[in-house]
Scaffold this motif. Structure first.
Motif, PDB file in Angstrom:
ATOM      1  N   ASN A 154       6.556  -6.197   3.079  1.00 11.51           N
ATOM      2  CA  ASN A 154       7.443  -5.916   1.955  1.00 11.51           C
ATOM      3  C   ASN A 154       8.711  -5.285   2.526  1.00 11.51           C
ATOM      4  O   ASN A 154       8.703  -4.121   2.902  1.00 11.51           O
ATOM      5  CB  ASN A 154       6.748  -4.954   0.978  1.00 11.51           C
ATOM      6  CG  ASN A 154       7.699  -4.460  -0.101  1.00 11.51           C
ATOM      7  OD1 ASN A 154       8.749  -5.046  -0.337  1.00 11.51           O
ATOM      8  ND2 ASN A 154       7.321  -3.374  -0.766  1.00 11.51           N
ATOM      9  N   LYS A 207      11.435  -4.549   1.081  1.00 13.14           N
ATOM     10  CA  LYS A 207      12.171  -3.711   0.121  1.00 13.14           C
ATOM     11  C   LYS A 207      13.671  -4.059   0.161  1.00 13.14           C
ATOM     12  O   LYS A 207      14.033  -5.206   0.421  1.00 13.14           O
ATOM     13  CB  LYS A 207      11.930  -2.227   0.391  1.00 13.14           C
ATOM     14  CG  LYS A 207      10.443  -1.886   0.570  1.00 13.14           C
ATOM     15  CD  LYS A 207      10.186  -0.426   0.525  1.00 13.14           C
ATOM     16  CE  LYS A 207       8.764  -0.162   0.965  1.00 13.14           C
ATOM     17  NZ  LYS A 207       8.242   1.090   0.500  1.00 13.14           N
ATOM     18  N   HIS A 223       4.532  -3.108  -7.872  1.00 17.97           N
ATOM     19  CA  HIS A 223       4.677  -2.165  -6.755  1.00 17.97           C
ATOM     20  C   HIS A 223       5.001  -0.780  -7.318  1.00 17.97           C
ATOM     21  O   HIS A 223       5.695  -0.666  -8.330  1.00 17.97           O
ATOM     22  CB  HIS A 223       5.797  -2.645  -5.826  1.00 17.97           C
ATOM     23  CG  HIS A 223       5.867  -1.849  -4.562  1.00 17.97           C
ATOM     24  ND1 HIS A 223       6.499  -0.638  -4.492  1.00 17.97           N
ATOM     25  CD2 HIS A 223       5.330  -2.079  -3.332  1.00 17.97           C
ATOM     26  CE1 HIS A 223       6.372  -0.155  -3.255  1.00 17.97           C
ATOM     27  NE2 HIS A 223       5.672  -1.013  -2.535  1.00 17.97           N
ATOM     28  N   GLU A 271      -2.394   0.711  -2.958  1.00 18.37           N
ATOM     29  CA  GLU A 271      -1.352   1.474  -2.281  1.00 18.37           C
ATOM     30  C   GLU A 271      -1.259   2.872  -2.886  1.00 18.37           C
ATOM     31  O   GLU A 271      -0.590   3.059  -3.925  1.00 18.37           O
ATOM     32  CB  GLU A 271       0.002   0.771  -2.442  1.00 18.37           C
ATOM     33  CG  GLU A 271       0.048  -0.616  -1.849  1.00 18.37           C
ATOM     34  CD  GLU A 271       1.477  -1.001  -1.485  1.00 18.37           C
ATOM     35  OE1 GLU A 271       1.718  -1.248  -0.311  1.00 18.37           O
ATOM     36  OE2 GLU A 271       2.349  -1.018  -2.378  1.00 18.37           O
ATOM     37  N   ALA A 312       1.126   7.715   0.022  1.00 16.88           N
ATOM     38  CA  ALA A 312       1.112   7.206   1.397  1.00 16.88           C
ATOM     39  C   ALA A 312       2.242   6.210   1.657  1.00 16.88           C
ATOM     40  O   ALA A 312       2.455   5.812   2.793  1.00 16.88           O
ATOM     41  CB  ALA A 312      -0.237   6.549   1.692  1.00 16.88           C
ATOM     42  N   ILE A 313       2.959   5.834   0.608  1.00 18.54           N
ATOM     43  CA  ILE A 313       3.988   4.792   0.782  1.00 18.54           C
ATOM     44  C   ILE A 313       5.265   5.400   1.336  1.00 18.54           C
ATOM     45  O   ILE A 313       5.880   6.269   0.706  1.00 18.54           O
ATOM     46  CB  ILE A 313       4.277   4.068  -0.550  1.00 18.54           C
ATOM     47  CG1 ILE A 313       3.021   3.337  -1.025  1.00 18.54           C
ATOM     48  CG2 ILE A 313       5.420   3.084  -0.388  1.00 18.54           C
ATOM     49  CD1 ILE A 313       3.192   2.617  -2.330  1.00 18.54           C
ATOM     50  N   GLY A 314       5.617   4.966   2.526  1.00 23.98           N
ATOM     51  CA  GLY A 314       6.879   5.403   3.136  1.00 23.98           C
ATOM     52  C   GLY A 314       6.896   6.860   3.544  1.00 23.98           C
ATOM     53  O   GLY A 314       7.948   7.402   3.860  1.00 23.98           O
ATOM     54  N   GLY A 346      -2.128  -0.692   1.522  1.00 22.77           N
ATOM     55  CA  GLY A 346      -0.722  -0.435   1.839  1.00 22.77           C
ATOM     56  C   GLY A 346      -0.424   1.044   1.746  1.00 22.77           C
ATOM     57  O   GLY A 346      -0.908   1.744   0.848  1.00 22.77           O
ATOM     58  N   GLY A 347       0.385   1.517   2.657  1.00 22.38           N
ATOM     59  CA  GLY A 347       0.762   2.932   2.666  1.00 22.38           C
ATOM     60  C   GLY A 347       0.804   3.429   4.093  1.00 22.38           C
ATOM     61  O   GLY A 347      -0.219   3.844   4.638  1.00 22.38           O
ATOM     62  N   SER A 348       2.007   3.283   4.719  1.00 20.29           N
ATOM     63  CA  SER A 348       2.196   3.740   6.103  1.00 20.29           C
ATOM     64  C   SER A 348       1.197   3.116   7.074  1.00 20.29           C
ATOM     65  O   SER A 348       0.733   3.776   8.003  1.00 20.29           O
ATOM     66  CB  SER A 348       2.153   5.272   6.170  1.00 20.29           C
ATOM     67  OG  SER A 348       3.207   5.822   5.380  1.00 20.29           O
ATOM     68  N   LEU A 368      -0.524  -4.525   3.169  1.00 17.85           N
ATOM     69  CA  LEU A 368       0.821  -4.712   2.626  1.00 17.85           C
ATOM     70  C   LEU A 368       1.681  -3.682   3.354  1.00 17.85           C
ATOM     71  O   LEU A 368       1.427  -2.478   3.261  1.00 17.85           O
ATOM     72  CB  LEU A 368       0.825  -4.497   1.109  1.00 17.85           C
ATOM     73  CG  LEU A 368       2.169  -4.673   0.393  1.00 17.85           C
ATOM     74  CD1 LEU A 368       2.794  -6.028   0.672  1.00 17.85           C
ATOM     75  CD2 LEU A 368       1.985  -4.505  -1.120  1.00 17.85           C
ATOM     76  N   ILE A 369       2.657  -4.180   4.090  1.00 14.70           N
ATOM     77  CA  ILE A 369       3.344  -3.355   5.072  1.00 14.70           C
ATOM     78  C   ILE A 369       4.805  -3.178   4.682  1.00 14.70           C
ATOM     79  O   ILE A 369       5.514  -4.182   4.498  1.00 14.70           O
ATOM     80  CB  ILE A 369       3.306  -4.032   6.481  1.00 14.70           C
ATOM     81  CG1 ILE A 369       1.947  -4.693   6.769  1.00 14.70           C
ATOM     82  CG2 ILE A 369       3.704  -3.045   7.565  1.00 14.70           C
ATOM     83  CD1 ILE A 369       0.777  -3.756   6.795  1.00 14.70           C
ATOM     84  N   GLY A 370       5.260  -1.932   4.594  1.00 16.61           N
ATOM     85  CA  GLY A 370       6.666  -1.678   4.289  1.00 16.61           C
ATOM     86  C   GLY A 370       7.459  -1.464   5.572  1.00 16.61           C
ATOM     87  O   GLY A 370       7.889  -2.404   6.235  1.00 16.61           O
ATOM     88  N   GLY A 371       7.632  -0.213   5.946  1.00 20.45           N
ATOM     89  CA  GLY A 371       8.479   0.144   7.088  1.00 20.45           C
ATOM     90  C   GLY A 371       8.175  -0.640   8.357  1.00 20.45           C
ATOM     91  O   GLY A 371       9.088  -1.119   9.038  1.00 20.45           O
TER      92      GLY A 371
HETATM   93  C1  PEP Z   1       5.027  -0.693   0.626  1.00 27.88           C
HETATM   94  O1  PEP Z   1       6.193  -0.541   0.300  1.00 27.88           O
HETATM   95  O2  PEP Z   1       4.334  -1.491   0.016  1.00 27.88           O
HETATM   96  C2  PEP Z   1       4.506   0.084   1.750  1.00 27.88           C
HETATM   97  C3  PEP Z   1       3.237   0.057   1.984  1.00 27.88           C
HETATM   98  O3  PEP Z   1       5.433   0.817   2.485  1.00 27.88           O
HETATM   99  P1  PEP Z   1       5.147   1.618   3.848  1.00 27.88           P
HETATM  100  O4  PEP Z   1       4.317   0.712   4.742  1.00 27.88           O
HETATM  101  O5  PEP Z   1       6.496   1.890   4.419  1.00 27.88           O
HETATM  102  O6  PEP Z   1       4.400   2.848   3.490  1.00 27.88           O
END
Ligand code: PEP
Length: 250
Positions: free
Chosen positions: A9, A11, A95, A167, A171-173, A210-212, A231-234
């Protein structure tokens, strides 16, 4: 046997130039990843570039959001059919940033989930509790309610061709990751809730964490029985990190 899925993801990040570079890096490093499915969700305007670069590759792409409407006077919105037109397979729905920053409630998320499926997209339904909710001991109530909103409106069969992403909002970001045990407990809860309606659909349902998630914690998280990918953000914004997570899923 559930095939793991790792979805990035992006963003609100990326330019045309950085998208070209990132996708080229992911494509080049993905050799050997044959057991896990990989997808990226760039910002809307970069989706045509993803389509141009990824068509013919094993990497799928998708949207981060969609309109609950199918067309008409809704300035600034993007319809499911438009995402499909540009080759999207997936779309994130609900999300936590959409829920908290843009006021999307369970009813709207359920509507978006329905619209996505009707168009032929695979929705990735995001659910998760805030830190306050976890501290109050109501994680299952919150996550269960988010899931029930979709099951009650669409029927459990709708989850047969969808993905769920757990998520935890805290833990997100943030760099704070749920421990493998904390994540597994909620994933098992989600599967059990679906199983109350249909055991076969519950068994086949991919539930992503998902979450870091990062290269350093991905393998341990994905080794849990009910965690079927991430589900991967950063970490999805750096080819090496994203590839390391894909390899852990593989
Ligand atoms: C996300 O935005 O779905 C997410 C999991 O972000 P992050 O990996 O940066 O925590």
């Amino acid at each position: 046997m559930r095939q793991p899925l790792v979805a990035g993801n992006w963003k609100l990040n990326g330019s045309l130039a950085s998208t070209r570079e990132l996708l080229a890096g992911i494509k080049a490093g993905l050799e050997g990843v044959t057991n896990a499915e990989v997808a990226v969700c760039p910002p809307y305007i970069l989706i045509p570039e993803a389509q141009a670069q990824l068509t013919g590759s094993p990497i799928a792409w998708g949207g981060q959001n969609l309109s609950s409407e199918t067309g008409g006077a809704f300035t600034g919105e993007i319809a499911a059919s438009m995402l499909l037109d540009f080759g999207c397979k997936y779309v994130l729905v609900g999300h936590s940033e959409r829920r908290t920053l843009y006021g999307e409630d369970n009813a709207l998320v359920a509507k978006k989930f329905a619209v996505a499926r009707e168009a032929g997209l695979v929705p990735i339904l995001c659910v998760g509790e805030t830190l306050e909710e976890r501290q109050q001991g109501i994680t299952e109530e919150i996550v269960g309610g988010q899931l029930a909103a979709v099951i009650d409106q669409e029927g459990v069969a709708a989850l047969g061709d969808a993905v769920v992403a757990y998520e935890p909002v805290w833990a997100i970001g943030t760099g704070m990751t749920a421990s493998p045990e904390q994540a597994q407990a909620v994933h098992a809860f989600i599967r059990a809730q679906v199983a109350q309606h249909d055991v076969g659909i519950a068994d086949g349902l991919r539930i992503l964490y998902g979450g870091s998630m990062k290269p350093g914690n991905a393998a341990e998280l994905m080794a849990q029985n009910d965690i079927d990918g991430g589900l991967i953000g950063g970490a999805a914004l750096k080819a090496d990190d994203f590839l390391a997570i894909c390899k852990a899923a593989n």
